[in-house]
Design a protein around this motif. Structure first.
Motif, PDB file in Angstrom:
ATOM      1  N   ASP A  78     -28.316 -24.392 -24.360  1.00 43.77           N
ATOM      2  CA  ASP A  78     -27.754 -25.544 -23.654  1.00 43.77           C
ATOM      3  C   ASP A  78     -26.486 -25.164 -22.891  1.00 43.77           C
ATOM      4  O   ASP A  78     -26.191 -25.723 -21.843  1.00 43.77           O
ATOM      5  CB  ASP A  78     -27.506 -26.713 -24.606  1.00 43.77           C
ATOM      6  N   GLU A  79     -25.720 -24.192 -23.422  1.00 45.49           N
ATOM      7  CA  GLU A  79     -24.523 -23.691 -22.746  1.00 45.49           C
ATOM      8  C   GLU A  79     -24.360 -22.212 -23.077  1.00 45.49           C
ATOM      9  O   GLU A  79     -24.779 -21.763 -24.146  1.00 45.49           O
ATOM     10  CB  GLU A  79     -23.265 -24.447 -23.189  1.00 45.49           C
ATOM     11  N   SER A 109     -29.835 -24.427 -19.755  1.00 45.62           N
ATOM     12  CA  SER A 109     -30.351 -25.716 -19.286  1.00 45.62           C
ATOM     13  C   SER A 109     -29.301 -26.813 -19.225  1.00 45.62           C
ATOM     14  O   SER A 109     -29.565 -27.882 -18.674  1.00 45.62           O
ATOM     15  CB  SER A 109     -31.472 -26.183 -20.218  1.00 45.62           C
ATOM     16  N   HIS A 110     -28.116 -26.599 -19.814  1.00 42.64           N
ATOM     17  CA  HIS A 110     -27.072 -27.627 -19.898  1.00 42.64           C
ATOM     18  C   HIS A 110     -27.601 -28.902 -20.555  1.00 42.64           C
ATOM     19  O   HIS A 110     -27.156 -30.010 -20.243  1.00 42.64           O
ATOM     20  CB  HIS A 110     -26.510 -27.940 -18.510  1.00 42.64           C
ATOM     21  N   ALA A 111     -28.567 -28.728 -21.475  1.00 44.14           N
ATOM     22  CA  ALA A 111     -29.161 -29.833 -22.232  1.00 44.14           C
ATOM     23  C   ALA A 111     -29.793 -30.889 -21.322  1.00 44.14           C
ATOM     24  O   ALA A 111     -29.895 -32.063 -21.691  1.00 44.14           O
ATOM     25  CB  ALA A 111     -28.131 -30.476 -23.153  1.00 44.14           C
ATOM     26  N   LEU A 115     -34.384 -30.282 -16.366  1.00 49.31           N
ATOM     27  CA  LEU A 115     -34.230 -28.870 -16.043  1.00 49.31           C
ATOM     28  C   LEU A 115     -35.023 -28.014 -17.021  1.00 49.31           C
ATOM     29  O   LEU A 115     -35.645 -27.017 -16.626  1.00 49.31           O
ATOM     30  CB  LEU A 115     -32.755 -28.486 -16.073  1.00 49.31           C
ATOM     31  N   GLU A 116     -35.029 -28.395 -18.291  1.00 51.60           N
ATOM     32  CA  GLU A 116     -35.792 -27.633 -19.290  1.00 51.60           C
ATOM     33  C   GLU A 116     -37.281 -27.677 -18.988  1.00 51.60           C
ATOM     34  O   GLU A 116     -37.985 -26.659 -19.081  1.00 51.60           O
ATOM     35  CB  GLU A 116     -35.494 -28.190 -20.688  1.00 51.60           C
ATOM     36  N   GLN A 140     -28.383 -32.244 -33.762  1.00 50.90           N
ATOM     37  CA  GLN A 140     -29.778 -32.655 -33.667  1.00 50.90           C
ATOM     38  C   GLN A 140     -30.205 -32.651 -32.205  1.00 50.90           C
ATOM     39  O   GLN A 140     -29.427 -33.019 -31.320  1.00 50.90           O
ATOM     40  CB  GLN A 140     -29.957 -34.057 -34.262  1.00 50.90           C
ATOM     41  N   VAL A 141     -31.438 -32.223 -31.945  1.00 58.17           N
ATOM     42  CA  VAL A 141     -31.943 -32.198 -30.581  1.00 58.17           C
ATOM     43  C   VAL A 141     -33.288 -32.910 -30.507  1.00 58.17           C
ATOM     44  O   VAL A 141     -34.002 -33.021 -31.492  1.00 58.17           O
ATOM     45  CB  VAL A 141     -32.102 -30.749 -30.055  1.00 58.17           C
ATOM     46  N   GLY A 142     -33.604 -33.372 -29.303  1.00 54.29           N
ATOM     47  CA  GLY A 142     -34.921 -33.912 -28.998  1.00 54.29           C
ATOM     48  C   GLY A 142     -35.446 -33.194 -27.773  1.00 54.29           C
ATOM     49  O   GLY A 142     -34.878 -33.328 -26.684  1.00 54.29           O
ATOM     50  N   LEU A 143     -36.483 -32.400 -27.939  1.00 58.92           N
ATOM     51  CA  LEU A 143     -36.970 -31.562 -26.843  1.00 58.92           C
ATOM     52  C   LEU A 143     -38.016 -32.287 -26.009  1.00 58.92           C
ATOM     53  O   LEU A 143     -38.776 -33.112 -26.523  1.00 58.92           O
ATOM     54  CB  LEU A 143     -37.565 -30.262 -27.393  1.00 58.92           C
TER      55      LEU A 143
END
Length: 354
Positions: A78-79, A109-111, A115-116, A140-143
């Motif tokens: 993300d960074e 991707s800068h979250a 872009l991802e 926590q992430v949500g892809l």
């Protein structure tokens, strides 16, 4: 002699059997039996895995991906510019992948979910063995749905449902180890300058700090815990507040090295000697830690090893070793330097570092 259910049934033992019998993850078994010297595992853990494998008569065979043409692991962070952590994690992924003749690529991707998705779309004509997704802060992430088409392992983050394997730092254990190190030096009033509130790392490091106090019959004093913001300025300001108390601390655990730098400056301005008056422990093991005066005792943030473990999980999966989703915690090593010398060392008598 330890026997697995498979052995009892006459079936050849698997890495899963060794992991279950030794009480560790399959990734840990793989790291130990492959002879990895870079993984930060304790000698006791390595010995337990080796003895269990021998007892089960498990034969380790290094396997690479079975499917030809899948020659790339994609690392999405993300960074990467604000701190070195994701670059270190990528190096771990790359080095482990190269052991198996697999390439590794990195994208930032800068979250941004769009872009991802675009990154994955742009690589759809390439053979991707799997994806490592990493975040600079433990969270926590949500892809996006596009990740569903690929093997994916998370580094320094996790998904809410636990559907994906995740590799995380053992922050709770690290907080306990750092605090117990100070207690072992005879310090009894230990302050803590924690990181930004609401994040996983400071929450778990504080829990470890409290556990260490409880284990040594030391009362928790909320006045000794101050909120920081990861920057030297907050380390300086919070140290000033701690030392202004009627009964100031004789040791301070800072949740990162940058705040420890500010802590150093405050103590020196107050005329307090480090570590004679106040011992200091940091966290991260940034390069600058060894160049402070005195050099800073700190906990290693094991991003490199976390990247290696993530790559191991992808390679195992591609090699036919199926594992269920889990969260693997990688130990943080204590590096003792001059900011926590013991009484005997200060008197010129050598004593072993903890």
């Amino acid at each position: 002699m330890v026997k697995s259910k498979r052995q009892a049934a006459g079936t050849r033992p698997t890495m899963m059997d060794v992991a279950a019998a030794a009480g560790v993850s399959q990734a840990t078994v793989s790291l130990v039996l492959s002879g990895s010297k870079l993984a930060r595992l304790t000698d006791a853990t390595r010995r337990r895995v080796m003895e269990t494998a021998e007892q089960l008569n498990y034969k380790f065979v290094r396997r690479g991906p079975r499917t030809t043409g899948q020659a790339t692991i994609l690392f999405i962070a993300d960074e990467a510019s604000t701190d070195p952590w994701m670059s270190l994690a990528f190096e771990g992924v790359r080095d482990k992948a190269l052991e198996f003749g697999v390439n590794a690529l990195m994208a930032v991707s800068h979250a941004d979910a769009d872009l991802e998705t675009s990154i994955l779309s742009s690589l759809r004509d390439q053979s991707i063995l799997g994806i490592v997704y990493g975040t600079i802060l433990t969270r926590q992430v949500g892809l996006p749905a596009a990740f569903g088409a690929h093997r994916t392992v998370l580094v320094n983050c996790y998904d809410e449902q636990g559907a994906l394997p995740a590799v995380l730092p053992a922050d709770l254990l690290a907080g306990r180890v750092a605090t117990e190190h100070l207690i072992g030096l005879g310090r009894r009033r230990i302050g803590m300058i924690n990181g930004q509130q609401g994040l996983d790392n400071p929450r778990d490091r504080l829990r470890g700090y409290k556990q260490a106090l409880t284990s040594h019959d030391l009362a928790f004093d909320a006045a000794l815990v101050k909120p920081g913001n990861w920057e030297p300025s907050s380390g300086y300001a919070m140290t000033m507040e701690l030392m202004a108390q009627d009964n100031p601390p004789d040791a301070i655990f800072c949740a990162n090295d940058l705040m420890a730098m500010g802590c150093f400056e405050a103590l020196k301005q107050l005329g307090r000697k480090i570590p004679e008056d106040v011992a200091v422990v940091g966290f991260d093991d940034r390069e600058i830690a060894r160049f402070l005066h005195p050099p800073l005792t700190t906990m290693v943030l094991p991003q490199y090893e976390m990247g290696q473990t993530a790559a191991e999980l992808l390679l195992d999966s591609a090699g036919g070793l199926t594992t269920g989703p889990n969260r693997i915690k990688v130990e943080c090593e204590l590096i003792q330097r001059g900011s926590t010398l013991g009484a005997k060392q200060l008197a010129g008598v050598a004593e072993p570092a903890e």
